[in-house]
Motif scaffolding. Sequence first.
Motif, PDB file in Angstrom:
ATOM      1  N   ASN A 200       0.826  -1.214   0.000  1.00 36.99           N
ATOM      2  CA  ASN A 200       0.000   0.000   0.000  1.00 36.99           C
ATOM      3  C   ASN A 200       0.861   1.266   0.000  1.00 36.99           C
ATOM      4  OD1 ASN A 200       0.750  -0.686   2.726  1.00 36.99           O
ATOM      5  ND2 ASN A 200      -0.707   0.842   3.456  1.00 36.99           N
ATOM      6  N   ILE A 201       2.007   1.213   0.685  1.00 39.31           N
ATOM      7  CA  ILE A 201       2.877   2.394   0.718  1.00 39.31           C
ATOM      8  C   ILE A 201       3.657   2.514  -0.591  1.00 39.31           C
ATOM      9  CG2 ILE A 201       4.805   3.512   1.925  1.00 39.31           C
ATOM     10  CD1 ILE A 201       3.663   2.426   4.517  1.00 39.31           C
ATOM     11  N   GLN A 202       3.994   1.392  -1.212  1.00 38.57           N
ATOM     12  CA  GLN A 202       4.572   1.446  -2.561  1.00 38.57           C
ATOM     13  C   GLN A 202       3.626   2.177  -3.503  1.00 38.57           C
ATOM     14  OE1 GLN A 202       6.100  -2.115  -4.440  1.00 38.57           O
ATOM     15  NE2 GLN A 202       6.613  -3.047  -2.471  1.00 38.57           N
ATOM     16  N   SER A 203       2.348   1.809  -3.452  1.00 40.98           N
ATOM     17  CA  SER A 203       1.346   2.434  -4.327  1.00 40.98           C
ATOM     18  C   SER A 203       1.222   3.925  -4.024  1.00 40.98           C
ATOM     19  CB  SER A 203      -0.022   1.760  -4.153  1.00 40.98           C
ATOM     20  OG  SER A 203       0.033   0.420  -4.531  1.00 40.98           O
ATOM     21  N   PHE A 204       1.194   4.266  -2.719  1.00 41.49           N
ATOM     22  CA  PHE A 204       1.124   5.682  -2.337  1.00 41.49           C
ATOM     23  C   PHE A 204       2.305   6.440  -2.921  1.00 41.49           C
ATOM     24  CE2 PHE A 204       2.280   9.294   0.254  1.00 41.49           C
ATOM     25  CZ  PHE A 204       1.071   9.930   0.484  1.00 41.49           C
ATOM     26  N   ASN A 205       3.505   5.879  -2.790  1.00 44.77           N
ATOM     27  CA  ASN A 205       4.712   6.566  -3.252  1.00 44.77           C
ATOM     28  C   ASN A 205       4.733   6.746  -4.767  1.00 44.77           C
ATOM     29  OD1 ASN A 205       5.562   6.773  -0.648  1.00 44.77           O
ATOM     30  ND2 ASN A 205       7.312   5.403  -0.833  1.00 44.77           N
ATOM     31  N   LEU A 206       4.255   5.737  -5.511  1.00 43.96           N
ATOM     32  CA  LEU A 206       4.213   5.871  -6.968  1.00 43.96           C
ATOM     33  C   LEU A 206       3.237   6.971  -7.381  1.00 43.96           C
ATOM     34  CD1 LEU A 206       4.280   2.092  -7.975  1.00 43.96           C
ATOM     35  CD2 LEU A 206       6.127   3.750  -8.286  1.00 43.96           C
ATOM     36  N   GLY A 207       2.114   7.039  -6.700  1.00 48.53           N
ATOM     37  CA  GLY A 207       1.153   8.107  -6.980  1.00 48.53           C
ATOM     38  C   GLY A 207       1.708   9.467  -6.591  1.00 48.53           C
ATOM     39  N   PHE A 208       2.407   9.516  -5.471  1.00 47.08           N
ATOM     40  CA  PHE A 208       2.976  10.769  -4.981  1.00 47.08           C
ATOM     41  C   PHE A 208       4.082  11.258  -5.911  1.00 47.08           C
ATOM     42  CE2 PHE A 208       4.666  13.502  -1.482  1.00 47.08           C
ATOM     43  CZ  PHE A 208       3.463  14.046  -1.086  1.00 47.08           C
ATOM     44  N   TRP A 209       4.862  10.322  -6.426  1.00 49.24           N
ATOM     45  CA  TRP A 209       5.913  10.667  -7.386  1.00 49.24           C
ATOM     46  C   TRP A 209       5.288  11.275  -8.638  1.00 49.24           C
ATOM     47  CZ3 TRP A 209       7.476   9.777 -12.345  1.00 49.24           C
ATOM     48  CH2 TRP A 209       8.812  10.051 -12.656  1.00 49.24           C
ATOM     49  N   THR A 210       4.172  10.698  -9.078  1.00 48.53           N
ATOM     50  CA  THR A 210       3.465  11.225 -10.251  1.00 48.53           C
ATOM     51  C   THR A 210       3.003  12.655  -9.999  1.00 48.53           C
ATOM     52  OG1 THR A 210       2.691   8.981 -10.768  1.00 48.53           O
ATOM     53  CG2 THR A 210       1.554  10.809 -11.865  1.00 48.53           C
ATOM     54  N   ARG A 211       2.489  12.916  -8.791  1.00 46.69           N
ATOM     55  CA  ARG A 211       2.044  14.279  -8.451  1.00 46.69           C
ATOM     56  C   ARG A 211       3.232  15.248  -8.439  1.00 46.69           C
ATOM     57  NH1 ARG A 211      -2.525  16.720  -5.768  1.00 46.69           N
ATOM     58  NH2 ARG A 211      -1.941  18.501  -4.471  1.00 46.69           N
ATOM     59  N   MET A 212       4.389  14.774  -8.015  1.00 50.42           N
ATOM     60  CA  MET A 212       5.578  15.626  -8.003  1.00 50.42           C
ATOM     61  C   MET A 212       5.970  16.021  -9.429  1.00 50.42           C
ATOM     62  SD  MET A 212       7.809  17.119  -6.002  1.00 50.42           S
ATOM     63  CE  MET A 212       8.110  16.310  -4.429  1.00 50.42           C
ATOM     64  N   LEU A 213       5.933  15.064 -10.348  1.00 49.43           N
ATOM     65  CA  LEU A 213       6.237  15.371 -11.757  1.00 49.43           C
ATOM     66  C   LEU A 213       5.160  16.289 -12.340  1.00 49.43           C
ATOM     67  CD1 LEU A 213       8.054  14.915 -14.220  1.00 49.43           C
ATOM     68  CD2 LEU A 213       6.671  12.887 -14.761  1.00 49.43           C
ATOM     69  N   PHE A 214       3.916  16.026 -11.996  1.00 48.32           N
ATOM     70  CA  PHE A 214       2.786  16.858 -12.411  1.00 48.32           C
ATOM     71  C   PHE A 214       2.997  18.303 -11.954  1.00 48.32           C
ATOM     72  CE2 PHE A 214      -1.609  18.332 -11.187  1.00 48.32           C
ATOM     73  CZ  PHE A 214      -2.110  18.487 -12.473  1.00 48.32           C
ATOM     74  N   SER A 215       3.474  18.469 -10.730  1.00 50.75           N
ATOM     75  CA  SER A 215       3.751  19.796 -10.177  1.00 50.75           C
ATOM     76  C   SER A 215       4.761  20.550 -11.039  1.00 50.75           C
ATOM     77  CB  SER A 215       4.282  19.659  -8.746  1.00 50.75           C
ATOM     78  OG  SER A 215       4.774  20.881  -8.259  1.00 50.75           O
ATOM     79  N   CYS A 216       5.799  19.840 -11.486  1.00 49.47           N
ATOM     80  CA  CYS A 216       6.827  20.467 -12.332  1.00 49.47           C
ATOM     81  C   CYS A 216       6.210  20.996 -13.620  1.00 49.47           C
ATOM     82  CB  CYS A 216       7.934  19.461 -12.655  1.00 49.47           C
ATOM     83  SG  CYS A 216       8.830  18.844 -11.208  1.00 49.47           S
ATOM     84  N   LEU A 217       5.312  20.210 -14.231  1.00 51.89           N
ATOM     85  CA  LEU A 217       4.674  20.621 -15.479  1.00 51.89           C
ATOM     86  C   LEU A 217       3.747  21.819 -15.261  1.00 51.89           C
ATOM     87  CD1 LEU A 217       3.943  20.258 -18.468  1.00 51.89           C
ATOM     88  CD2 LEU A 217       2.203  18.589 -17.753  1.00 51.89           C
TER      89      LEU A 217
END
Length: 815
Positions: A200-217
């Motif tokens: 569950n924390i792996q999944s959270f981190n992958l989603g959170f990483w996506t939001r971080m990249l989204f933030s850059c865009l």
Amino acid sequence: MGLKNNKKEYVAHVRKDGVKQSVVDHLSDVGEITSRLAAKIGVSPAGNLIGLLHDFGKFSMDFQEYIGSATGLINPDEDAFVDFKGLKGKIDHSSAGAQWIWENCQRWGEQGQLVGQMLALCIASHHSGLIDCLKPDGGNGFSGRMKKLDDKTHKNECLENAPQYYMENLNTLADKELIQNVLLQLQKVIQVNNEKLPVNIQSFNLGFWTRMLFSCLIDADRINSADFEYPENTQHRNNSSVDWSIPVNRLEQAIKEFTGEKPIDELRRNISNTCKQRAVDAQGIYTLTVPTGGGKTYASLRYALHHAKQHKLDRIIYIIPFTSIIEQNAAAIREVLECSKDEYPWVLEQHSNLEPEQQNWHSKLVSENWDAPIVMTTMVQFLEVLFSGGTRGARKMHQLANSVLVFDEIQTLPINCTHLFCNALNFLTNYCNTTAVLCTATQPLLDRLKSPEKGQLVIPQENELVRDVPKLFEDLERIILSNKVRPEGWTAEQIAELALHEFKQFGSCLIIVNTKSWAQQLYQTLQSDFEGNKDAIFQLSTSLCPAHRKAILANVRQRLEKNQPVLCISTQLIEAGVDVDFASVIRFLAGLDSIAQAAGRCNRNGLRETATVHVVNPAEEKIDLLKDIKVGRDKALRVLGEGYDNLLAPDAMQQYFNYYFYERADDMSYSVSSKKLGRDDNLLNLLSSNTNNVGRNNNSRLLQQSFMTAGKAFKAIDSPTQAVIVPYGKDGKNLIAELGRVAKEFDVKTYRQLLKQAQKFSVNVFPNVWKRLQEEKAVYEIQPGEGIYWLDKKHYSDEFGLSDKPCSSMDLNLF
């Protein structure tokens, strides 16, 4: 439609003066900026690619006819002219690029699909906020977007219309090396110290990483759009690295000049020196557990500045519980760090949210992205950056990388955000080159939660910045806690009598209550005793705007320093970090951490040998809906009866948090009711494995989060507030009038400056009060559609601030 025409100029934006920005120029510029920002998470090429693709759909003739008609490039009598008002927001120009990258990554198998999904999500979501991979009803939102028909997305037409060199650049970038580069980073975020994290924390981190990249865009797109529309913006952007030696030297010089000689001053110096020594340590999560009045603000600043210099970090972000102390702390920091000759200010304050989430072109251009060396914000704003829907909060998220995060009064973290916060902070400190410092006198047990598998902090014992915390509390003991709790409770008259006794005997007394209604009731009860001395009685609550509170607090401090009589009735806003020193304090029974904070306003500077904090329980108090206060009160009462020698010492506080966190364990994952979702669930689940979603595929390696659903459900405080600008004093009235004028002309620089000023004249209003204000026709929009409001003068009192009932016969007609 669909005719290949590489000689045609495809337009992305048109400035007021008629200057055009081509689609290729906009995409290239955004790609370059996103690439630079995405370097923080090790994926510059991926950042460049999503920047180049985010507005790919603008190569369609549908979009070109729309923007040409809207900006006057196409005359109304031409065949290509369209009803641009009716088409506003309806021409999809984000799906084409998302579909291209998704399809392109299919050739690299399952791992390529995961990378393709993450990149496509960023592109497809850059106007709406991250979309749902799985919708609440089980429908596959991501798949639906990727299968959207070509007559809606215009992908094939765009492929024909885009210049050949641009397409060659895309194909060169989107290669196996880019996929492997992203996968390398994803491998890091699903493990710690080479051990895989729970699923569950792996999944959270992958989603959170996506939001971080989204933030850059998002930030890159907003920066480029704003700088094209207003070229003068570029001179206000500081893209050079921070020279931390400047503020470090200024702070060290200020410390040398400080000559306090009381025992408490020596203790504060020792704490500060220890923080400086520890600043060279490795990055990670640290605690700074110092009794109230121990000088945490300067000690944590000293640590943060030296640590940022040591590790070459980008910024320091102070996260403060209440807007009421942002200005105080920012002023204290500015006083030692800033100089009138500085090219850029060192400190940025964000008090309240005057930017509407449904952002139009104007508000996108002026919204803040925390691009300053030292940012001071609230816990509410910080949590919204991490978890809110839309794009406004997410835009700032990448600024949390390469930073020092200083959490002042960490015990005020909303209980329902506990696991979300812990997972986010672990992510930032493990993978984003970020250091966090948790400051408080009452350290919560965020590393010892009842359900660690849902996410808790990892804080090694040696990461406490100060030595021998129990001894420090003993040395800094300046008050006696008097438990005056009665079975029958205290009436308003009895509390007023106690306050008057303390006031007359010692000259100053502070009463801290749990609700605004009690603050008003006690103020009104005591007023008759101050007929000839009205200058000595004060009332403080969040119904007053920050500028109003600042004026009252300045008056209170001045009177205290001159040993003039002061009786102040306040809600909890005064107890977390507000620098005042009363001879006596009366605290309504609440959580033991709140009582400890109240004690920090009593004999704060050790001017008296000892002083008393009286804990009383009102006979009647409407706090059933205030669960944090109610449960805290009950658990504090339990600890009060257990015979601790010092109820404010770390051992008693640890026992309190044991009781409190055990009771609240089920509230820590941010529950969402079936009324909102169609089933009972929680945000932690929606943002990780999404196990309760009927559409979940257990064999899929793709993201299955419900990002948009979670974002809409998330509010950092249970009741979302609406900011309204109030006409406090001459400055407040003038500001409202000036905002109205500038909004019509839209001078971006002035508008941005005025919105910053307006934070000091705004009050955050809960939905029930907002509804009543609307019914009273007491609030008005500055400019229709902007979502920024001002309050009628009749509803703002000099004594109590904002009121949902008229409190003045004077009307205010500004426009």
